[in-house]
Design a protein around this motif. Structure first.
Motif, PDB file in Angstrom:
ATOM      1  N   ALA A 138       0.819  -1.211   0.000  1.00 63.35           N
ATOM      2  CA  ALA A 138       0.000   0.000   0.000  1.00 63.35           C
ATOM      3  C   ALA A 138       0.860   1.271   0.000  1.00 63.35           C
ATOM      4  CB  ALA A 138      -0.916   0.009   1.219  1.00 63.35           C
ATOM      5  N   GLU A 139       2.151   1.142   0.308  1.00 69.62           N
ATOM      6  CA  GLU A 139       3.062   2.287   0.357  1.00 69.62           C
ATOM      7  C   GLU A 139       3.578   2.637  -1.035  1.00 69.62           C
ATOM      8  OE1 GLU A 139       5.113   1.271   4.662  1.00 69.62           O
ATOM      9  OE2 GLU A 139       6.187   0.823   2.825  1.00 69.62           O
ATOM     10  N   THR A 140       3.706   3.933  -1.292  1.00 63.15           N
ATOM     11  CA  THR A 140       4.354   4.389  -2.515  1.00 63.15           C
ATOM     12  C   THR A 140       5.858   4.393  -2.267  1.00 63.15           C
ATOM     13  OG1 THR A 140       2.473   5.774  -3.069  1.00 63.15           O
ATOM     14  CG2 THR A 140       4.566   6.310  -4.152  1.00 63.15           C
ATOM     15  N   LEU A 141       6.607   3.861  -3.209  1.00 59.84           N
ATOM     16  CA  LEU A 141       8.060   3.804  -3.063  1.00 59.84           C
ATOM     17  C   LEU A 141       8.703   4.189  -4.386  1.00 59.84           C
ATOM     18  CD1 LEU A 141      10.600   3.078  -1.443  1.00 59.84           C
ATOM     19  CD2 LEU A 141      10.245   0.696  -2.115  1.00 59.84           C
ATOM     20  N   GLU A 142       9.400   5.307  -4.391  1.00 57.91           N
ATOM     21  CA  GLU A 142      10.133   5.729  -5.589  1.00 57.91           C
ATOM     22  C   GLU A 142      11.192   4.682  -5.896  1.00 57.91           C
ATOM     23  OE1 GLU A 142      10.319   8.989  -7.248  1.00 57.91           O
ATOM     24  OE2 GLU A 142       8.486   9.662  -6.257  1.00 57.91           O
ATOM     25  N   ASP A 143      11.483   4.513  -7.151  1.00 62.66           N
ATOM     26  CA  ASP A 143      12.549   3.614  -7.607  1.00 62.66           C
ATOM     27  C   ASP A 143      12.305   2.154  -7.245  1.00 62.66           C
ATOM     28  OD1 ASP A 143      13.966   5.793  -8.695  1.00 62.66           O
ATOM     29  OD2 ASP A 143      14.864   6.216  -6.751  1.00 62.66           O
ATOM     30  N   LEU A 144      11.049   1.757  -7.197  1.00 65.16           N
ATOM     31  CA  LEU A 144      10.722   0.348  -6.977  1.00 65.16           C
ATOM     32  C   LEU A 144      10.544  -0.319  -8.330  1.00 65.16           C
ATOM     33  CD1 LEU A 144       9.856  -2.140  -5.325  1.00 65.16           C
ATOM     34  CD2 LEU A 144       7.559  -1.137  -5.220  1.00 65.16           C
ATOM     35  N   GLN A 145      11.195  -1.442  -8.527  1.00 67.61           N
ATOM     36  CA  GLN A 145      11.046  -2.232  -9.752  1.00 67.61           C
ATOM     37  C   GLN A 145       9.573  -2.645  -9.847  1.00 67.61           C
ATOM     38  OE1 GLN A 145      13.455  -2.835 -11.972  1.00 67.61           O
ATOM     39  NE2 GLN A 145      12.225  -4.151 -13.255  1.00 67.61           N
ATOM     40  N   ALA A 146       8.843  -2.124 -10.830  1.00 69.35           N
ATOM     41  CA  ALA A 146       7.395  -2.308 -10.920  1.00 69.35           C
ATOM     42  C   ALA A 146       6.990  -3.772 -11.056  1.00 69.35           C
ATOM     43  CB  ALA A 146       6.839  -1.489 -12.088  1.00 69.35           C
ATOM     44  N   ILE A 147       7.739  -4.538 -11.820  1.00 70.09           N
ATOM     45  CA  ILE A 147       7.405  -5.961 -11.975  1.00 70.09           C
ATOM     46  C   ILE A 147       7.549  -6.677 -10.633  1.00 70.09           C
ATOM     47  CG2 ILE A 147       8.230  -8.138 -12.972  1.00 70.09           C
ATOM     48  CD1 ILE A 147       8.532  -6.641 -15.646  1.00 70.09           C
TER      49      ILE A 147
END
Length: 162
Positions: A138-147
């Motif tokens: 549920a958290e937004t995280l910049e630079d997270l690998q979307a896959i």
């Protein structure tokens, strides 16, 4: 989860196959194993030194190991963590974009395992990882690998009870 999903680099997660672990090797090439590790309801991510992105621990399966062994080894190498009894999640089918070592698009499979980290160990920066963090979907995280985020959501939905 809506598949197929294409990330910003052009890699496509085509599907996650619900096949028995014993049949994973029938799907080739199978060069990759990933570990979806959870601690107190949050999922472990590593910050990849080269890609400068948060991702699941995982990597190439060596010639002398099973996908399960590779996932456990990668978790230990990249995050200094262990999962005592990982469970089989499934087999991800990827259509991968060209990169430095592969000039053409290619289809590859990745073995996905999941498990609970009982006691979180201190992290030591290493060649592959600059840091670790525990993350909730549920958290937004910049630079997270979307896959990888999609793989976590899938693993969470198929987590064994207990």
């Amino acid at each position: 989860m809506k598949l197929p999903f294409t990330d910003e680099r052009g890699n496509v997660l085509l599907e996650i196959l619900d096949v028995p672990e014993a049949e994973a090797g029938l799907h080739t090439p199978l060069p990759l194993a990933l570990m979806v590790a959870r601690h107190e309801g949050r999922y472990l991510l590593v910050f990849n030194t080269w890609k400068k992105r948060w991702e699941l621990p995982g990597g190439l399966i060596e010639a002398d190991e099973t996908p399960r062994e590779a996932a456990q080894r990668e978790l230990a190498e990249e995050a200094n963590q262990t999962v005592p009894d990982p469970h089989w999640v499934g087999l991800a089918k990827f259509d991968l974009a060209p990169d430095r070592s592969h000039p053409d698009r290619r289809i590859e499979y990745g073995a996905i395992f999941g498990g609970e980290i009982v006691l979180l160990q201190p992290f030591a920066e290493n060649e592959e990882s600059e840091g670790i963090r525990l993350w909730q979907s549920a958290e937004t995280l910049e630079d997270l690998q979307a896959i990888d985020a999609l793989l976590i959501v899938h693993a969470d939905a198929h987590w064994p009870p207990g």
